[in-house]
Design a protein around this motif. Sequence first.
Motif, short mmCIF file in Angstrom:
data_model
loop_
_atom_site.label_atom_id
_atom_site.label_comp_id
_atom_site.label_asym_id
_atom_site.label_seq_id
_atom_site.Cartn_x
_atom_site.Cartn_y
_atom_site.Cartn_z
N MET A 1 0.83 -1.21 0.00
CA MET A 1 0.00 0.00 0.00
C MET A 1 0.86 1.25 0.00
N ILE A 2 1.99 1.16 0.70
CA ILE A 2 2.87 2.34 0.77
C ILE A 2 3.39 2.70 -0.61
N TRP A 3 3.55 1.67 -1.47
CA TRP A 3 4.04 1.93 -2.83
C TRP A 3 2.99 2.65 -3.65
N VAL A 4 1.72 2.22 -3.50
CA VAL A 4 0.64 2.90 -4.21
C VAL A 4 0.62 4.36 -3.78
N ASP A 5 0.74 4.58 -2.49
CA ASP A 5 0.73 5.94 -1.95
C ASP A 5 1.88 6.76 -2.56
N THR A 6 3.09 6.13 -2.58
CA THR A 6 4.26 6.83 -3.13
C THR A 6 4.04 7.21 -4.58
N ILE A 7 3.47 6.26 -5.35
CA ILE A 7 3.27 6.53 -6.78
C ILE A 7 2.25 7.64 -6.97
N ILE A 130 -7.31 15.06 2.11
CA ILE A 130 -8.56 14.32 1.88
C ILE A 130 -8.26 12.85 2.06
N GLN A 131 -9.12 12.15 2.78
CA GLN A 131 -8.92 10.73 3.01
C GLN A 131 -9.66 9.95 1.93
N ALA A 132 -8.87 9.27 1.08
CA ALA A 132 -9.50 8.45 0.04
C ALA A 132 -9.17 7.00 0.34
N GLY A 133 -10.07 6.33 1.07
CA GLY A 133 -9.76 4.97 1.51
C GLY A 133 -8.57 5.00 2.45
N PRO A 134 -7.59 4.14 2.20
CA PRO A 134 -6.42 4.11 3.09
C PRO A 134 -5.40 5.19 2.76
N ILE A 135 -5.59 5.90 1.64
CA ILE A 135 -4.58 6.87 1.22
C ILE A 135 -5.07 8.28 1.53
N SER A 136 -4.17 9.09 2.11
CA SER A 136 -4.56 10.47 2.34
C SER A 136 -3.86 11.37 1.33
N LEU A 137 -4.67 12.21 0.66
CA LEU A 137 -4.13 13.07 -0.38
C LEU A 137 -4.13 14.51 0.10
N GLY A 248 8.18 13.02 -11.65
CA GLY A 248 7.64 13.06 -10.28
C GLY A 248 7.63 11.68 -9.64
N VAL A 249 7.13 10.68 -10.38
CA VAL A 249 7.06 9.32 -9.83
C VAL A 249 8.47 8.78 -9.57
N ALA A 250 9.39 9.01 -10.53
CA ALA A 250 10.76 8.54 -10.34
C ALA A 250 11.37 9.16 -9.09
N GLN A 251 11.09 10.45 -8.88
CA GLN A 251 11.67 11.12 -7.71
C GLN A 251 11.12 10.59 -6.40
N THR A 252 9.79 10.41 -6.34
CA THR A 252 9.23 9.93 -5.07
C THR A 252 9.62 8.48 -4.82
N ALA A 255 13.18 8.62 -3.62
CA ALA A 255 13.24 9.14 -2.26
C ALA A 255 12.75 8.11 -1.26
N ALA A 256 11.80 7.24 -1.67
CA ALA A 256 11.27 6.22 -0.75
C ALA A 256 12.36 5.19 -0.44
N ILE A 257 13.26 4.95 -1.41
CA ILE A 257 14.33 3.99 -1.17
C ILE A 257 15.43 4.64 -0.33
N ASN A 258 15.86 5.83 -0.75
CA ASN A 258 16.89 6.55 -0.02
C ASN A 258 16.70 8.03 -0.30
N PRO A 259 16.45 8.83 0.75
CA PRO A 259 16.15 10.26 0.52
C PRO A 259 17.18 10.97 -0.34
N GLU A 260 18.45 10.51 -0.30
CA GLU A 260 19.49 11.18 -1.09
C GLU A 260 19.34 10.90 -2.58
N TRP A 261 18.53 9.92 -2.93
CA TRP A 261 18.42 9.54 -4.34
C TRP A 261 17.28 10.23 -5.06
N GLN A 262 16.55 11.11 -4.38
CA GLN A 262 15.35 11.68 -4.98
C GLN A 262 15.64 12.34 -6.34
#
Lengths: 287, 352
Positions: A1-7, A130-137, A248-252, A255-262
């Motif tokens: 789920m965290i990946w969906v959120d990140t994307i 906004i809470q959309a299901g488990p993801i907050s936007l 945008g997706v590549a950056q997030t 960053a999810a893997i290593n903040p220095e890689w954003q």
Amino acid sequence: MIWVDTIIQGILLGGLYALFAAGLSLVFGIMRLVNLAHGDLIVMGAYLILLLVTLLGLPPFLAAVVAMPLMFCIGWCLQKFLLNRTLGDDILPPLLVTFGLSVALQNALLEGFSADSQRLPTDVLTTASIQAGPISLGVMPLLTFASAVLVIVGLNQLFYRTELGRAFRATSDDATTASLMGIKTANIFATATGIALVIVTVAALYLGLRANFDPNIGPARLIYAFEAVIIGGLGSLWGTLAGGIIIGVAQTLGAAINPEWQILSGHIAFLLVLLVRPRGLFPRAHD
Amino acid sequence: MSYIVTTQTRASSVSAIAGILLILMLIALPFFAGRGTIQDMFFILTMLTLAQFWNLLAGYGGLVSIGQQAFVGAGAYALFALVILGGFDPVLAVALAGFAALAIAVPTAFFAFRLNGAYFAIGTWVIAEVVRLIASQWKSLGGGTGTSLPRDATRDMWFVEMIEETLGVRSAAARDILAYWIALVLALVTIGGIYWLLRTRRGLALAAVRDNIEAAKSVGVDAGRMKWMVFLTSAFGTGVAGALIYLQKARISPDAAFSVTDWTAYVIFIVVIGGIGTMEGPIIGVLVFFALQSLLADFGSWYLMTLGVLAISIMLVAPRGLWGLVSERTSLQLFPIQRRLRGGRLTTSEDQ
């Protein structure tokens, strides 16, 4: 789920990059001019909005609306009196003049506003979500993305539904023939840059609302914008949005893997696209 | 009577003699000049080298790169890696650093040559950013904060002791003098090498590609190979210059070594102000640049703003730069590459 959120966060971030890029894409599409000062113009827009907010006490959104005609005039004059003189077969003059402009603008901002980082005043809107299901936007990223889509729809309408748009397309296809048909290309170019700076104002508003800015961040914004334009394919506005989303997706994800890689992963995504599709994802028939 | 094709002019013969005198004076400079002058001259010579290579790239090769800082930084980081991690002598490492820049340049060219014109410019910039971000991940060289050259490595550097004894100066001054002499050799080799290149058949091919790529191709010039040659040559030279600059600074950080302002913006302004596409331009440009810097150094950002505005005005008013203004009026060429036909009896259609 965290990946969906990140994307999803990445897609929304892509909206901001598409806003950075739309003005660049417009100007390139019409006059084949790459404005290396584009990033610094975005930062200048952010300072103009900040100035209106602090001097007149306007809320940021209203300040941006007030700034738009001003920015249009700046863009119109910039094109009419400076950049038009650099257009021609030789690629050196526009590159070097806009590069000189970038450095001059950066340092003028540094002199006028100091190197301290600034931020537009925020209210509940900036932090609301906004809470959309488990993801907050976040409301702010959603607004940014919606504005990017609106800007691109608006530009497409302008291009394909209005007389000005027809002049734009004609000039883009063949400036010499267009001028034979009574189109004043110098004014068309000036108007195009004016419109590009109105879009820059929108980009500047979200830049200032979402994060801190200082006079030195312009070149990095130019690079993101440029990457989005190239990934999308030269001259395609929807392609530019797609390009922004990919960065945008590549950056997030990075960053999810290593903040220095954003930032690095955004650039690498760009280079990969370049490797596979040198002309971008949605190139026009000719460029 | 036979014809001769020559590039020599009377002015170039005079300037060659003056040039030799100037070079002899520059070699002897450390014997009578103070340390401050030596450092200033080091700065001028290294910037001149960078400018000549950028000029070769953009002025002659038509490849406007905004990513030369990638090669300055790569050379500088190679120097630090070879000295700190490999235990090499710094002087040897400076020479080897060019190969590190070359190693970066090959994949860079592979990507960047897919882009044309302005897109090439920003493409090289993106790659320079990638190299910077990777360098700041290099933890054994200090990561994002950078590192310094170890004191004993620079103290025991080749030739330093010799200079100390001969000139009777302290170790720090001797290091500056050594760096100055290397910079002088590098600048002379660069100018001489580029001038030689432009006078060869390859130089002619290069000018043909710059002026009209389709026409050049049609007479059998391999335009792609010329681009590669120019790009790799300038990357190598820029890398060596970068290593030398950071040998003298003795302290490195990714943000400084890959700075677009210091290693590309300044260099572009030098070339544009002096006159792009000429050998003389960068020389004039670097002198103007140094004079402006000395005058305006205390004004911080005003200085860069002035440079930017000056470059814009020159590009609009006199696109061939200051040297262009001089040579248009006097047709003076200190480094003539134009081939002239001399001797024989020239007949024109009016005579007949």
